[in-house]
Design a protein around this motif. Structure first.
Motif, PDB file in Angstrom:
ATOM      1  N   ASN A   1      29.652 -59.370  46.804  1.00 53.14           N
ATOM      2  CA  ASN A   1      28.535 -58.531  46.397  1.00 53.14           C
ATOM      3  C   ASN A   1      28.520 -58.422  44.873  1.00 53.14           C
ATOM      4  OD1 ASN A   1      26.438 -56.779  46.306  1.00 53.14           O
ATOM      5  ND2 ASN A   1      27.531 -55.069  47.241  1.00 53.14           N
ATOM      6  N   GLN A   2      27.586 -59.123  44.246  1.00 53.95           N
ATOM      7  CA  GLN A   2      27.515 -59.107  42.782  1.00 53.95           C
ATOM      8  C   GLN A   2      26.627 -57.962  42.322  1.00 53.95           C
ATOM      9  OE1 GLN A   2      26.125 -62.880  41.448  1.00 53.95           O
ATOM     10  NE2 GLN A   2      28.068 -63.895  41.847  1.00 53.95           N
ATOM     11  N   LYS A   3      27.066 -57.320  41.282  1.00 56.86           N
ATOM     12  CA  LYS A   3      26.306 -56.225  40.709  1.00 56.86           C
ATOM     13  C   LYS A   3      25.221 -56.798  39.807  1.00 56.86           C
ATOM     14  CE  LYS A   3      27.103 -51.858  38.436  1.00 56.86           C
ATOM     15  NZ  LYS A   3      28.073 -51.013  37.772  1.00 56.86           N
ATOM     16  N   LYS A   4      24.004 -56.308  39.971  1.00 59.13           N
ATOM     17  CA  LYS A   4      22.897 -56.786  39.151  1.00 59.13           C
ATOM     18  C   LYS A   4      22.996 -56.161  37.760  1.00 59.13           C
ATOM     19  CE  LYS A   4      18.044 -57.458  38.948  1.00 59.13           C
ATOM     20  NZ  LYS A   4      17.036 -58.166  39.594  1.00 59.13           N
ATOM     21  N   TYR A   5      22.787 -56.996  36.754  1.00 59.33           N
ATOM     22  CA  TYR A   5      22.890 -56.535  35.374  1.00 59.33           C
ATOM     23  C   TYR A   5      21.671 -55.702  35.012  1.00 59.33           C
ATOM     24  CZ  TYR A   5      23.683 -56.658  30.369  1.00 59.33           C
ATOM     25  OH  TYR A   5      23.898 -56.300  29.063  1.00 59.33           O
ATOM     26  N   ARG A   6      21.903 -54.589  34.345  1.00 57.04           N
ATOM     27  CA  ARG A   6      20.824 -53.705  33.934  1.00 57.04           C
ATOM     28  C   ARG A   6      20.550 -53.898  32.449  1.00 57.04           C
ATOM     29  NH1 ARG A   6      22.078 -48.142  33.046  1.00 57.04           N
ATOM     30  NH2 ARG A   6      20.333 -47.580  31.814  1.00 57.04           N
ATOM     31  N   ARG A   7      19.288 -53.979  32.091  1.00 52.95           N
ATOM     32  CA  ARG A   7      18.922 -54.133  30.680  1.00 52.95           C
ATOM     33  C   ARG A   7      19.315 -52.896  29.889  1.00 52.95           C
ATOM     34  NH1 ARG A   7      15.559 -58.285  29.322  1.00 52.95           N
ATOM     35  NH2 ARG A   7      14.686 -59.416  31.060  1.00 52.95           N
ATOM     36  N   ARG A   8      19.709 -53.116  28.640  1.00 50.69           N
ATOM     37  CA  ARG A   8      20.150 -52.004  27.790  1.00 50.69           C
ATOM     38  C   ARG A   8      18.981 -51.207  27.243  1.00 50.69           C
ATOM     39  NH1 ARG A   8      24.289 -55.507  24.305  1.00 50.69           N
ATOM     40  NH2 ARG A   8      23.041 -57.162  25.176  1.00 50.69           N
ATOM     41  N   ASN A   9      17.861 -51.876  26.975  1.00 46.01           N
ATOM     42  CA  ASN A   9      16.712 -51.212  26.356  1.00 46.01           C
ATOM     43  C   ASN A   9      15.539 -51.174  27.322  1.00 46.01           C
ATOM     44  OD1 ASN A   9      18.073 -51.076  23.856  1.00 46.01           O
ATOM     45  ND2 ASN A   9      17.545 -53.194  23.467  1.00 46.01           N
ATOM     46  N   THR A  10      14.929 -49.991  27.430  1.00 51.11           N
ATOM     47  CA  THR A  10      13.726 -49.890  28.246  1.00 51.11           C
ATOM     48  C   THR A  10      12.543 -50.384  27.431  1.00 51.11           C
ATOM     49  OG1 THR A  10      13.271 -47.646  27.488  1.00 51.11           O
ATOM     50  CG2 THR A  10      14.642 -47.879  29.470  1.00 51.11           C
ATOM     51  N   MET A  11      11.434 -50.605  28.099  1.00 49.22           N
ATOM     52  CA  MET A  11      10.229 -51.064  27.408  1.00 49.22           C
ATOM     53  C   MET A  11       9.759 -50.004  26.407  1.00 49.22           C
ATOM     54  SD  MET A  11       8.106 -53.388  26.788  1.00 49.22           S
ATOM     55  CE  MET A  11       8.272 -54.606  28.040  1.00 49.22           C
ATOM     56  N   ALA A  12       9.890 -48.735  26.753  1.00 51.36           N
ATOM     57  CA  ALA A  12       9.474 -47.661  25.848  1.00 51.36           C
ATOM     58  C   ALA A  12      10.293 -47.678  24.556  1.00 51.36           C
ATOM     59  CB  ALA A  12       9.608 -46.308  26.538  1.00 51.36           C
ATOM     60  N   PHE A  13      11.606 -47.910  24.679  1.00 51.21           N
ATOM     61  CA  PHE A  13      12.456 -47.961  23.492  1.00 51.21           C
ATOM     62  C   PHE A  13      12.097 -49.160  22.613  1.00 51.21           C
ATOM     63  CE2 PHE A  13      16.426 -48.923  21.222  1.00 51.21           C
ATOM     64  CZ  PHE A  13      16.659 -47.684  20.645  1.00 51.21           C
ATOM     65  N   THR A  14      11.803 -50.292  23.239  1.00 50.17           N
ATOM     66  CA  THR A  14      11.422 -51.489  22.495  1.00 50.17           C
ATOM     67  C   THR A  14      10.109 -51.257  21.745  1.00 50.17           C
ATOM     68  OG1 THR A  14      12.515 -52.876  24.139  1.00 50.17           O
ATOM     69  CG2 THR A  14      10.928 -53.955  22.707  1.00 50.17           C
ATOM     70  N   VAL A  15       9.125 -50.686  22.421  1.00 47.15           N
ATOM     71  CA  VAL A  15       7.836 -50.399  21.783  1.00 47.15           C
ATOM     72  C   VAL A  15       8.016 -49.391  20.649  1.00 47.15           C
ATOM     73  CG1 VAL A  15       5.567 -49.341  22.174  1.00 47.15           C
ATOM     74  CG2 VAL A  15       6.457 -50.997  23.799  1.00 47.15           C
ATOM     75  N   LEU A  16       8.849 -48.381  20.861  1.00 40.75           N
ATOM     76  CA  LEU A  16       9.099 -47.373  19.834  1.00 40.75           C
ATOM     77  C   LEU A  16       9.751 -47.989  18.596  1.00 40.75           C
ATOM     78  CD1 LEU A  16       8.959 -44.375  19.101  1.00 40.75           C
ATOM     79  CD2 LEU A  16      11.234 -44.131  20.051  1.00 40.75           C
TER      80      LEU A  16
END
Length: 96
Positions: free
Chosen positions: A2-17
């Motif tokens: 069972n591999q753990k799915k990698y979670r992105r560090r930055n949300t879209m809101a943080f990137t846009v900000l």
């Protein structure tokens, strides 16, 4: 398995900000330069505040861009590993 799915560090809101902060600081600095005939002390403070905003925006944008690129590479590697493990033939089980 069972591999753990990698979670992105930055949300879209943080990137846009991050991008908004950079562009807003540059825009405000251009407005200040356009209106600068002779600088008073409060206008010098305005320029210092805007330059700090531009510096923070540039650093934040660089960090977000680098993190997003690294996240895309990690997710692509995980997808490739997942596809490779799906193509493997499972080991034969011994009958008891």
């Amino acid at each position: 398995m069972n591999q753990k799915k990698y979670r992105r560090r930055n949300t879209m809101a943080f990137t846009v900000l991050a991008y908004f902060t950079l562009f807003a600081g540059v825009f405000m600095f251009c407005i200040g330069l356009y209106n600068a005939d002779n600088l008073q002390l409060n206008e010098k403070g305005y320029y210092i505040a805007v330059m700090i905003l531009v510096a923070v925006g540039a650093i934040l944008t660089q960090k977000v861009t680098r993190d997003n690129a690294e996240d895309n590479d990690i997710i692509a590697e995980q997808e490739q590993e997942r596809q490779m493990s799906g193509n493997r033939i499972p080991p034969s089980t011994k009958e008891l």
